[in-house]
Enzyme design. Structure first.
Site, PDB file in Angstrom:
ATOM      1  N   GLU A  75       0.802  -1.260  -0.010  1.00 22.90           N
ATOM      2  CA  GLU A  75       0.119  -0.267  -0.079  1.00 22.90           C
ATOM      3  C   GLU A  75       0.977   1.149   0.035  1.00 22.90           C
ATOM      4  O   GLU A  75       0.510   2.374  -0.599  1.00 22.90           O
ATOM      5  CB  GLU A  75      -1.072  -0.017   1.224  1.00 22.90           C
ATOM      6  CG  GLU A  75      -1.798  -1.056   1.324  1.00 22.90           C
ATOM      7  CD  GLU A  75      -1.232  -2.328   2.242  1.00 22.90           C
ATOM      8  OE1 GLU A  75      -2.059  -2.852   2.949  1.00 22.90           O
ATOM      9  OE2 GLU A  75      -0.225  -2.850   1.909  1.00 22.90           O
ATOM     10  N   CYS A 100      -2.590  -3.452   7.272  1.00 20.01           N
ATOM     11  CA  CYS A 100      -2.289  -3.586   8.598  1.00 20.01           C
ATOM     12  C   CYS A 100      -2.474  -2.343   9.176  1.00 20.01           C
ATOM     13  O   CYS A 100      -2.669  -1.199   8.855  1.00 20.01           O
ATOM     14  CB  CYS A 100      -0.933  -3.706   8.859  1.00 20.01           C
ATOM     15  SG  CYS A 100       0.326  -2.340   8.333  1.00 20.01           S
ATOM     16  N   CYS A 118      -0.308   0.670   7.950  1.00 16.36           N
ATOM     17  CA  CYS A 118      -0.954   1.159   6.444  1.00 16.36           C
ATOM     18  C   CYS A 118      -2.155   1.845   6.401  1.00 16.36           C
ATOM     19  O   CYS A 118      -2.501   2.746   5.594  1.00 16.36           O
ATOM     20  CB  CYS A 118      -0.861  -0.081   5.570  1.00 16.36           C
ATOM     21  SG  CYS A 118       0.794  -0.775   5.062  1.00 16.36           S
ATOM     22  N   ALA A 138       7.860 -36.052  -8.541  1.00 15.79           N
ATOM     23  CA  ALA A 138       7.723 -36.429 -10.027  1.00 15.79           C
ATOM     24  C   ALA A 138       7.712 -37.664 -10.042  1.00 15.79           C
ATOM     25  O   ALA A 138       8.469 -38.743  -9.733  1.00 15.79           O
ATOM     26  CB  ALA A 138       8.805 -35.674 -10.923  1.00 15.79           C
ATOM     27  N   THR A 173      17.437 -39.933  -0.490  1.00 12.78           N
ATOM     28  CA  THR A 173      17.577 -38.823  -1.606  1.00 12.78           C
ATOM     29  C   THR A 173      18.913 -38.234  -1.874  1.00 12.78           C
ATOM     30  O   THR A 173      19.709 -38.393  -3.176  1.00 12.78           O
ATOM     31  CB  THR A 173      16.621 -37.714  -1.530  1.00 12.78           C
ATOM     32  OG1 THR A 173      15.268 -38.201  -1.439  1.00 12.78           O
ATOM     33  CG2 THR A 173      16.688 -36.831  -2.672  1.00 12.78           C
ATOM     34  N   LEU A 228      19.772 -29.141  -4.482  1.00 12.56           N
ATOM     35  CA  LEU A 228      18.650 -28.246  -3.799  1.00 12.56           C
ATOM     36  C   LEU A 228      18.578 -26.716  -3.650  1.00 12.56           C
ATOM     37  O   LEU A 228      18.127 -26.064  -2.705  1.00 12.56           O
ATOM     38  CB  LEU A 228      18.463 -28.911  -2.146  1.00 12.56           C
ATOM     39  CG  LEU A 228      18.136 -30.262  -2.072  1.00 12.56           C
ATOM     40  CD1 LEU A 228      18.005 -30.404  -0.756  1.00 12.56           C
ATOM     41  CD2 LEU A 228      17.138 -30.964  -3.108  1.00 12.56           C
ATOM     42  N   ARG A 274      17.537 -21.961  -9.206  1.00 12.79           N
ATOM     43  CA  ARG A 274      18.410 -21.620 -10.199  1.00 12.79           C
ATOM     44  C   ARG A 274      17.287 -20.902 -11.063  1.00 12.79           C
ATOM     45  O   ARG A 274      15.994 -21.125 -11.437  1.00 12.79           O
ATOM     46  CB  ARG A 274      18.937 -22.570 -10.842  1.00 12.79           C
ATOM     47  CG  ARG A 274      20.216 -23.299 -10.010  1.00 12.79           C
ATOM     48  CD  ARG A 274      21.035 -24.406 -10.651  1.00 12.79           C
ATOM     49  NE  ARG A 274      20.174 -25.510 -11.010  1.00 12.79           N
ATOM     50  CZ  ARG A 274      20.188 -26.521 -10.458  1.00 12.79           C
ATOM     51  NH1 ARG A 274      20.381 -26.703  -9.173  1.00 12.79           N
ATOM     52  NH2 ARG A 274      19.541 -27.682 -10.846  1.00 12.79           N
ATOM     53  N   GLU A 279      10.967 -32.621  -1.032  1.00  6.77           N
ATOM     54  CA  GLU A 279      11.119 -33.236  -2.238  1.00  6.77           C
ATOM     55  C   GLU A 279      11.488 -34.423  -2.279  1.00  6.77           C
ATOM     56  O   GLU A 279      12.139 -35.151  -3.383  1.00  6.77           O
ATOM     57  CB  GLU A 279      12.482 -32.294  -3.068  1.00  6.77           C
ATOM     58  CG  GLU A 279      11.853 -30.727  -3.460  1.00  6.77           C
ATOM     59  CD  GLU A 279      12.618 -30.329  -4.419  1.00  6.77           C
ATOM     60  OE1 GLU A 279      12.714 -31.108  -5.352  1.00  6.77           O
ATOM     61  OE2 GLU A 279      13.016 -29.033  -4.518  1.00  6.77           O
TER      62      GLU A 279
END
Length: 364
Positions: A49, A72, A81, A151, A193, A201, A204, A293
């Site tokens: 704001e 707020c 704000c 995945a 993993t 991890l 990028r 993950e």
């Protein structure tokens, strides 16, 4: 023009930069002209704001503000704000959703109305709540919002029987994962993993592949302490935490300190990591969101203990097969299909040949 949609787009630009604060977007309209817009800056700097009001200047007087979260009304790192909106002479405020923070909830709206400002609430509320889903859980429960991402092939495998998993998902899906890492405060994996994939991890850039300036906290769960000192998670920019399910030996603690890794000892009675205690510790550190993950053992444990808030699954048009191939979610599971966890507010998107299915667990 859909001004609230524009404000939502601005709010998304703040994701990954403003935690533990909410990501907010604001647009100020005078007549049919946008005279100011802004989004939340990092903690201690301007809220959305204020950024919009500064851009609008005197043109804000008599204008309409569209903001994705209730303004707020308390002093934190910055002044309220609501007072700035009142001083600027805004005539009307459209609020997508109220702020669940007890210091604000409904009070910001009431303060604006007492000053004679018309306030409307509820436009694009679902979208606005989703942007700040992690903030909402953190501010009300004190623990991070947990998203399990995986995945898998069409037959539900996340790796072959030999452990190979590169690459099940396509390039576009993997680019999306880097965005998920960027907006998360922490990325979490199990030791399996690390031993099989040795992941970095990191978050990028989608184009160049270069590291982004802001990196998530990397959290490795390792009940027995099998993570090698040479693991790539310890050599990348940013912080890494190794969470043990037992007490660490002094030499072990010294060795991990030399590679820049912090050790946490959070044993559960069964010899594994105490997951609920871990989430409490992360909450105390103001970690509002965790992207999990892998692998299937960690994900299964989180589901078994009822700690998952959201699921994001990338499904690739592959058939892997094999009784020993790894599945996305292990753990105890359920005895009957009718007892399965059912996702709500499910969305489906295409990323190249892959399909991304996401949804919320329980009554989010």
């Amino acid at each position: 023009m859909d001004y609230m949609a524009q404000a939502l787009s601005l709010a998304r630009l703040a994701l990954g930069q403003v935690s533990p604060n909410p990501a907010v977007g604001a647009v100020i309209v005078k007549g049919d002209e946008v005279v100011g817009e802004g989004y939340t800056h990092p903690p201690g700097l301007d809220h959305a704001e204020i950024a919009a009001l500064k851009q609008a200047g005197e043109r804000a007087r008599g204008g309409v503000m569209y903001v994705t979260l209730e303004p707020c009304c308390h002093h934190g790192r910055t002044p309220p704000c609501t007072q700035a909106i009142i001083r600027a002479g805004i005539a009307e405020v459209h609020v997508a959703t109220l702020d669940v923070n007890p210091l604000v909830l409904g009070r910001g709206k009431e303060e604006l109305e007492r000053a004679g400002i018309r306030v409307q609430v509820g436009e694009c509320e679902v979208e606005a709540r989703q942007i700040n889903e992690a903030y909402a859980k953190f501010i009300t429960e004190g623990v991070p919002f947990i998203t399990v991402k995986f995945a898998m092939s069409l037959d539900g495998k996340i790796a072959t029987r030999s452990g190979d998993s590169r690459w099940i998902s396509g390039e576009l899906s993997r680019k999306r994962v880097h965005n998920l890492r960027y907006i998360a405060d922490a990325v979490m994996v199990g030791v399996g993993t690390v031993l099989v994939d040795d992941p970095r991890l990191t978050a990028r850039c989608c184009g160049s592949g270069g590291l982004l300036k802001k990196q998530p906290l990397r959290v490795i769960l390792d009940s027995r302490g099998r993570t090698p000192l040479t693991a790539r998670v310890f050599s990348e920019p940013g912080q890494a935490v190794l969470v043990l399910g037992r007490l660490a030996a002094p030499k072990e603690r010294e060795s991990f300190a030399q590679v820049g890794a912090e050790l946490l000892e959070l044993p559960a009675p069964d010899g594994r990591v105490d997951l609920k205690n871990l989430l409490a510790v992360l909450g105390e550190r103001k970690v509002t969101s965790v992207l999990v993950e892998g692998g299937g053992i960690l994900s299964g444990a989180l589901f078994d203990e009822g700690l998952v808030d959201k699921v994001i699954a990338f499904v690739a048009p592959l058939i892997i097969g094999g009784r020993e191939a790894k599945t996305a979610v292990a753990g105890r599971g359920v005895d009957k299909v009718q007892d399965s966890l059912k996702l709500e507010q499910v969305t489906v998107e295409r990323f190249g040949e892959d399909v991304m299915v996401s949804g919320y667990v329980g009554g989010w």
